[in-house]
Design an enzyme around this catalytic site. Structure first.
Site, mmCIF file in Angstrom:
data_model
loop_
_atom_site.group_PDB
_atom_site.id
_atom_site.type_symbol
_atom_site.label_atom_id
_atom_site.label_comp_id
_atom_site.label_asym_id
_atom_site.label_seq_id
_atom_site.Cartn_x
_atom_site.Cartn_y
_atom_site.Cartn_z
ATOM 1 N N GLU B 53 -5.984 9.479 2.381
ATOM 2 C CA GLU B 53 -4.623 9.315 2.687
ATOM 3 C C GLU B 53 -3.697 9.022 1.676
ATOM 4 O O GLU B 53 -4.201 8.241 0.721
ATOM 5 C CB GLU B 53 -4.653 7.808 3.723
ATOM 6 C CG GLU B 53 -3.748 7.458 4.425
ATOM 7 C CD GLU B 53 -4.003 6.236 5.229
ATOM 8 O OE1 GLU B 53 -4.980 6.007 5.702
ATOM 9 O OE2 GLU B 53 -2.914 5.332 5.090
ATOM 10 N N ASP B 64 3.833 -2.953 3.253
ATOM 11 C CA ASP B 64 2.675 -3.292 1.917
ATOM 12 C C ASP B 64 2.717 -4.259 1.299
ATOM 13 O O ASP B 64 3.936 -4.878 1.000
ATOM 14 C CB ASP B 64 3.114 -1.902 1.150
ATOM 15 C CG ASP B 64 2.426 -0.498 1.554
ATOM 16 O OD1 ASP B 64 1.188 -0.713 2.270
ATOM 17 O OD2 ASP B 64 3.159 0.311 1.782
#
EC number: 4.2.1.20
Lengths: 397, 262
Positions: B53, B64
């Site tokens: 990814e 995140d």
């Protein structure tokens, strides 16, 4: 033309709920319940009583005689600066805390730029006995120290946002992260008409008390509930959304939204989103954003921490796109000078945010017969250090 | 009625071909240095990783945690862009045979143009895309057709709080796999995924048509093994990004990290 939100949270092509799946249950729960709760009789009663006895509403609609003589028009100031905690922000935080209570939440998070929303959130958390965590950019904590101390005194924990530009945008990121990590017991009190649906609509409804009062007060004072102009500053745009709300469909009332041009629209240090922005997605909604060609969000600049945001609420993007509101940009210097002007003419020291709205009076082609309402969104106590330390720089010519 | 086109790309076949749990590694494009994207990808393939990814850095990556956020900031300082990423991986299919996904936030993709983004991604051999802040409703209404036309899988996230009805909707529109977020968290949190046994068991038993990959808080051999008891594979992000931060020898450090997982 429709200026209210549709069922998916859009104002024209702006709005929606662009959120990671982690936030879906929280946002969905809010979306399902906010209107019902806001229409409950017990909610309305509790909210209205607190608005009256705790916030100090209705705030006056003051005819500013000397300011009117100066600008040669009939200028009224909607005195949101007289609300408890010093700004309009508490209209929304009070509404949201009562809503959070009914949703069974115990922990409140918020983001703040100038600190006005943080103080308003800390205040209502103290009032109802909720835990309160306020995220604030490290730079804003430095330039708005008195508000940081106020929040702490009210029992809130102030957490510095140290990423990115270390201002409001980053404080918002941190608050959203906190919410992702604490979905069950936490309600996020967003302070402006930004964020995923239903926040822009919910915040606008809580702030709509401003235009509701303006209409009634103006009718009493002038015989007509409609002025020629309603003027308000726009960072995210909550005070403007509130001041415009009941006038959105009154086509004859000109709505003026005033953005922060910072050091000048083309200086690279600006927060004038409608002049510099392109459609994009930040903090959960599609709206106009200041961004690079690669879609990276750029840092906004304004002397006023409350306007220092690289976007505007989706409702304002829609008002801009449809031409329903006129958008003006005022520089740091113009805002600073207007703060001094208002102080000397009317004995009112405005917040730097609100002085942008005052400064726009000079840019409009006002006629002596015009009735103008300026939403004075907050008071200037919090900006006193800026007024003291930057006087030489801004008032020299 | 199922009118969906069944996609077939490296990603969808990876699950049918593999007998063992799949290891998917996340890293940020242009990190640690601008031109490390392809070398990292190559080293991951050489170490036996099953799919990767590649993170497209964004200034405001709100799902995140600090490790990936910092790597994104550095990648942006290094000059990484989506256009630059496509340039870097233009020729990757000459040597990279494992599935490659792009992960990123919607704003840079909108700015690039969703249609052009999908076309360019497909042209360089990307198999799928993960955009956490593109919800399923918006995807179906505005973009599903474009993704299908370009044979790109779109990966959705599910969490412990995703309702059964919503899980069904997501399963219907996902292609490639479903990304199960292990706990309520941003990436790189230190929550213990072993507490999620009930949630994982429920997911495993829910009869999804798509394969399942577990991500967020998978960081070592132990958590990888635990997660893959319940899923077709697992995804490691922050722990890997941390492992290559400050690396003097990417190839060696990557190999050591991957060999430590399995």
């Amino acid at each position: 033309m429709n200026f209210t939100v549709d069922k998916n949270g859009f104002y024209g092509s702006f709005g929606g709920a662009y959120i990671p799946e982690m936030l879906f249950p929280n946002v969905e729960e809010l979306k399902e319940k906010y209107l019902n709760i806001m229409h409950e009789e017990s909610f309305i009663e509790e909210y209205n009583n607190l608005l009256k006895d705790y916030v100090g509403r209705p705030t006056p609609l003051y005819f500013a005689k000397r300011l009117s003589e100066h600008f040669k028009a009939n200028i009224y100031l909607k005195r949101e600066d007289l609300c408890h905690t010093g700004a309009h922000k508490i209209n929304n935080t009070l509404g949201q805390i009562l809503l959070a209570k009914r949703l069974g939440k115990r922990r409140i998070i918020a983001e703040t730029g100038a600190g006005q929303h943080g103080v308003a959130t800390a205040t209502v958390c103290a009032l109802l006995g909720f835990d309160c965590i306020v995220y604030m950019g490290e730079i804003d904590m430095e330039r708005q120290k008195p508000n940081v101390e106020r929040m702490k005194m009210l029992g809130a924990k102030v957490v510095p946002a140290t990423s990115g530009s270390k201002t409001l945008k980053d404080a918002t990121n941190e608050a959203i992260r906190d919410w992702i990590n604490n979905p069950a017991d936490t309600h996020y009190i967003i302070g402006s008409v930004v964020g995923p649906h239903p926040y822009p609509d919910m915040v606008a409804r809580f702030q709509a008390i401003i235009s509701k009062e303006i209409r009634a007060q103006l009718k009493e004072k002038t015989g007509s509930e409609n002025p020629d102009y309603v003027i308000a500053c726009v960072g995210g745009g909550s005070n403007a959304a509130g001041a415009f709300y009941h006038y959105l469909n009154e086509a004859k009332v000109k709505l003026v939204a005033v953005e922060a041009a910072g050091m000048g629209i083309d200086s690279g240090y600006s927060a004038a989103t409608t002049f510099l922005g392109k459609p994009g997605v930040l903090h959960g909604s599609k709206t106009l954003l200041m961004q690079t060609e690669d879609g990276q969000i750029v840092e906004a600049h304004s002397i006023s921490a409350g306007l220092d945001y690289p976007g505007i609420g989706p409702i304002h993007s829609h008002l801009f796109e449809t031409g329903r509101a006129e958008f003006l940009a005022i520089t740091d210097k113009e805002a600073f000078k207007s703060a001094v002007l208002l102080s000397k003419l009317e004995g009112i020291i405005p917040a730097l945010e609100s002085s942008h709205a005052i400064a726009s009076l000079a840019k409009l082609n006002l006629k002596p017969s015009d009735t103008v309402v300026v939403n004075l969104s907050g008071r200037g106590d919090k900006d006193l250090m800026t007024y003291i330390t930057r006087k030489e720089e801004f008032l020299k010519d | 009625m199922d009118t969906k086109i069944q996609l077939k790309n490296r990603l969808t076949t990876a699950f049918s071909d593999s007998k063992k749990p799949l290891l998917n590694i996340y890293f940020t494009a242009g990190y640690p240095a601008l031109n490390d994207t392809l070398p990292v990808l190559r080293a991951l393939q050489n170490s036996g990783v099953d799919m990767v990814e590649i993170g497209m850095p964004f200034s405001d990556p709100l799902a995140d945690g600090p490790v990936i956020q910092r790597s994104s900031e550095i990648a942006l300082e290094n000059g990484m862009t989506i256009k630059g990423l496509f340039q870097q991986i233009k020729e990757m299919r000459k040597e990279i045979h494992i599935p490659v996904l792009l992960m990123g936030y919607i704003n840079p993709v909108l700015r690039y143009g969703v249609e052009k983004f999908c076309e360019d991604a497909a042209a360089v051999g990307v198999d799928g895309v993960i955009i956490p802040d593109l919800p399923v409703r918006e995807y179906i209404e505005d973009y599903e057709e474009i993704f299908q036309k370009n044979n790109l899988s779109n990966i959705f996230l599910v969490t412990p709080h995703t309702s059964p009805e919503r899980l069904k909707l997501i399963d219907e529109h996902a292609t490639g796999f479903i990304y199960a977020v292990s706990t309520d968290s941003t990436t790189g949190n230190t929550k213990d995924i072993r507490q999620q046994e009930a949630y994982f068991s429920k997911l495993k038993a829910s009869g999804l048509k798509n394969p399942l990959m577990i991500g967020f808080n998978v960081r070592d051999k132990e958590s990888f093994c635990f997660a893959t008891d319940y899923a077709n594979g697992a995804i490691i992000g922050s722990a890997f990004v941390k492992a290559i931060t400050g690396s003097k020898n990417l190839e060696k450090d990557i190999d050591v990290f991957i060999k430590g997982i399995r």
